[in-house]
Design a protein around this motif. Structure first.
Motif, PDB file in Angstrom:
ATOM      1  N   CYS A  14     115.969  34.761  52.955  1.00 48.77           N
ATOM      2  CA  CYS A  14     114.566  35.113  52.753  1.00 48.77           C
ATOM      3  C   CYS A  14     114.181  36.177  53.780  1.00 48.77           C
ATOM      4  O   CYS A  14     114.433  36.000  54.975  1.00 48.77           O
ATOM      5  CB  CYS A  14     113.695  33.872  52.917  1.00 48.77           C
ATOM      6  N   CYS A  17     111.556  34.335  56.437  1.00 49.33           N
ATOM      7  CA  CYS A  17     111.964  33.265  57.358  1.00 49.33           C
ATOM      8  C   CYS A  17     113.463  33.241  57.651  1.00 49.33           C
ATOM      9  O   CYS A  17     113.919  32.432  58.459  1.00 49.33           O
ATOM     10  CB  CYS A  17     111.530  31.911  56.810  1.00 49.33           C
ATOM     11  N   ARG A  19     115.796  32.116  55.899  1.00 50.78           N
ATOM     12  CA  ARG A  19     116.456  30.939  55.344  1.00 50.78           C
ATOM     13  C   ARG A  19     117.498  31.388  54.325  1.00 50.78           C
ATOM     14  O   ARG A  19     117.282  32.319  53.554  1.00 50.78           O
ATOM     15  CB  ARG A  19     115.425  30.037  54.667  1.00 50.78           C
ATOM     16  N   CYS A  38     112.655  32.010  47.773  1.00 49.56           N
ATOM     17  CA  CYS A  38     112.529  31.094  48.912  1.00 49.56           C
ATOM     18  C   CYS A  38     111.539  29.997  48.518  1.00 49.56           C
ATOM     19  O   CYS A  38     110.458  30.308  47.984  1.00 49.56           O
ATOM     20  CB  CYS A  38     112.031  31.850  50.141  1.00 49.56           C
ATOM     21  N   GLU A  40     109.553  28.444  50.215  1.00 54.59           N
ATOM     22  CA  GLU A  40     108.302  28.583  50.951  1.00 54.59           C
ATOM     23  C   GLU A  40     107.595  29.898  50.682  1.00 54.59           C
ATOM     24  O   GLU A  40     106.359  29.952  50.592  1.00 54.59           O
ATOM     25  CB  GLU A  40     108.566  28.448  52.458  1.00 54.59           C
ATOM     26  N   HIS A  41     108.353  31.001  50.510  1.00 53.72           N
ATOM     27  CA  HIS A  41     107.735  32.327  50.449  1.00 53.72           C
ATOM     28  C   HIS A  41     107.852  33.011  49.095  1.00 53.72           C
ATOM     29  O   HIS A  41     107.427  34.160  48.946  1.00 53.72           O
ATOM     30  CB  HIS A  41     108.333  33.216  51.541  1.00 53.72           C
ATOM     31  N   ALA A 439     113.873  40.236  60.253  1.00 55.28           N
ATOM     32  CA  ALA A 439     112.886  39.664  59.346  1.00 55.28           C
ATOM     33  C   ALA A 439     111.618  40.515  59.342  1.00 55.28           C
ATOM     34  O   ALA A 439     111.451  41.431  60.148  1.00 55.28           O
ATOM     35  CB  ALA A 439     112.559  38.225  59.760  1.00 55.28           C
ATOM     36  N   ASP A 441     108.783  39.898  60.389  1.00 55.47           N
ATOM     37  CA  ASP A 441     108.002  39.817  61.624  1.00 55.47           C
ATOM     38  C   ASP A 441     108.771  40.333  62.835  1.00 55.47           C
ATOM     39  O   ASP A 441     108.326  40.180  63.978  1.00 55.47           O
ATOM     40  CB  ASP A 441     107.541  38.376  61.880  1.00 55.47           C
ATOM     41  N   ARG A 443     111.807  39.312  63.871  1.00 56.67           N
ATOM     42  CA  ARG A 443     112.837  38.402  64.377  1.00 56.67           C
ATOM     43  C   ARG A 443     114.211  38.848  63.891  1.00 56.67           C
ATOM     44  O   ARG A 443     114.360  39.392  62.796  1.00 56.67           O
ATOM     45  CB  ARG A 443     112.576  36.966  63.902  1.00 56.67           C
TER      46      ARG A 443
END
Length: 453
Positions: A14, A17, A19, A38, A40-41, A439, A441, A443
């Motif tokens: 993802c 995140c 994942r 994902c 979640e997303h 990612a 953000d 990361r």
């Protein structure tokens, strides 16, 4: 003929995140997409191939082989056990060592985010130990010294010499060229230490440099080329190609490089990816894909270079790159040279992973080094004489490209076929795209973690 379509299962991450999620490589006519969901997303659908040539048929089949040695165990599953782990299917072709995190530029597109509160440079004895450990693991693969900007190190010749002493014969410098232009004697000192090739950041005219590098650098790049060629170091121009910035300068860059051949050995295009200091909403956004480059080169060179010339790689995954060697011909011309690879219209038989890596290492080491002339012969030439003449690297020039994967386009099947590996400070080897993956953000998956610069 009906447009082709299809779906091929793979795995990805993802982009929000990181994942691990199921994914599919989706074919829609001549185009290719990575589609993943994902929990979640939600769903992400990103086009990474914009043909023609169509993605279906663009293939150089590989027979996977576990890389020697296996340096990490497979516990969490790809891509979380890199080092290389037993799931990896390709040997190392190029080992990349980041020898500094400092830089004398602050490029908006830096994949390493270099210059942001960098750690101290590793000292030469520590680097010597790392070189020796990786040589013990991989044997005489090609090496690229990178960063950051390696030329900010005053002891760079000593680093090059240590790399050669460890046993690596092809040592290449990945550089923006500023120091080489400012100090023409630096190239000579690096050549004396054993440097073979320079991978020179070269994005086109000053307008492109302002957008991608923060200032006008065209004349500086030319001075760096002159210094390297004068020191008998092979030069490869490496444009980062961004849509609407310099994708209209492909032909100009090739013509410039051809005019400076054989000292300039070729051009290696790299479409910009969404990682490092340059994340963007790359799912729906336009990208420069490998077929875009092939067609752009044909259009912008008036057909001297043709999309049909290019062939898939014999080392990394077929969807990651293209290349074609040319003979220098006449006043500024190029003529395709015979290759062991073939075009998308005539797929070659499968090649074993270790053999593909060996051929790729040898080709790069031969083609990107300083040019060599064919033996001179008086009188008529027989077939063997002509073969030797054709083999002379002074007559050759290569056009190639590599499309790096980011968190939007990541396809773990492709990643497991990667042959360009970053050597970490704890002596692991991590596929380049995973090492630099970012990612949305900012990361990272590996960079900045334990053992990674």
């Amino acid at each position: 003929m009906a447009a082709s379509s299809g779906s091929y299962p793979t795995m990805s991450l993802c982009p929000v995140c990181l994942r691990r999620v199921p994914a599919r490589r989706e074919v829609d006519g001549a185009d290719g997409y990575v589609v993943k969901t994902c929990p979640e997303h939600g769903e992400f659908r990103t086009r990474f191939w914009h043909g023609p040539p169509a993605m279906v048929g663009w293939n150089r089949p590989k027979v996977p082989g576990n890389p020697p040695p296996i340096l990490t165990e497979s516990r969490l599953g790809c891509p979380h056990d890199c080092g290389l782990c037993p799931e990896h299917g390709q040997h190392t072709c190029t080992a990349l060592f980041e020898i500094t995190a400092r830089c004398n530029l602050s490029c908006p597109v830096c994949f390493a985010s270099a210059g942001n509160t960098p750690p101290p440079d590793p000292e030469v004895p520590a680097l010597s130990e790392r070189f020796a450990r990786i040589f013990e693991a991989t044997g005489p693969v090609n090496v690229q010294l990178s960063g950051g900007e390696p030329t900010v190190r005053n002891d760079l010749p000593e680093v090059v010499a240590a790399c050669r002493k460890a046993g690596f014969s092809f040592v290449q410098l990945n550089t923006n060229g500023l120091a080489l232009a400012a100090d023409p004697g630096l190239a000579g000192r690096l050549a004396d230490a054993g440097l073979v090739s320079v991978f020179l950041q070269f994005d086109g005219n000053d307008d492109a440099c302002r957008v991608l590098r923060g200032g006008p650098l065209y004349e500086t790049k030319l001075a760096a080329i002159e210094a390297c060629v004068g020191a008998n170091i092979g030069v490869v121009l490496v444009p980062t190609v961004a849509p609407g910035v310099n994708d209209g300068q492909l032909g100009d860059i090739v013509r410039l490089a051809r005019s400076m051949a054989p000292g300039v050995r070729g051009v290696h295009f790299q479409p910009v990816s969404s990682f490092g200091r340059y994340p963007w909403a790359a799912g729906p956004a336009a990208r420069v894909t490998l077929p875009d480059l092939m067609r752009g080169l044909e259009d912008q060179t008036d057909g001297m270079i043709r999309a049909e010339h290019f062939h898939p790689p014999g080392c990394e995954h077929s969807l990651c790159s293209f290349s074609q060697p040319y003979f220098l011909e006449g006043d500024g011309g190029l003529r395709p040279a015979p290759t062991s690879g073939q075009s998308c219209c005539s797929p070659p038989p499968p090649i074993a992973a270790d053999e593909g890596a060996r051929r790729s290492r040898n080709f790069v080491a031969r083609q990107w080094a300083a040019p060599t002339d064919a033996p001179k012969k008086d009188g008529p030439m027989d077939d063997f004489d002509r073969f030797l003449a054709d083999a002379a690297t002074a007559r050759r020039f290569t056009v190639s490209a590599m499309a790096f994967q980011d968190a939007w386009t990541l396809d773990l099947e492709r990643t497991r076929g990667c042959c360009i590996h970053v050597a970490t400070t704890d002596n692991r080897l991590i596929p380049f795209c995973l090492y630099n993956l970012t990612a949305t953000d900012g990361r990272t998956l590996y960079r900045g973690h334990d053992g990674c610069v």
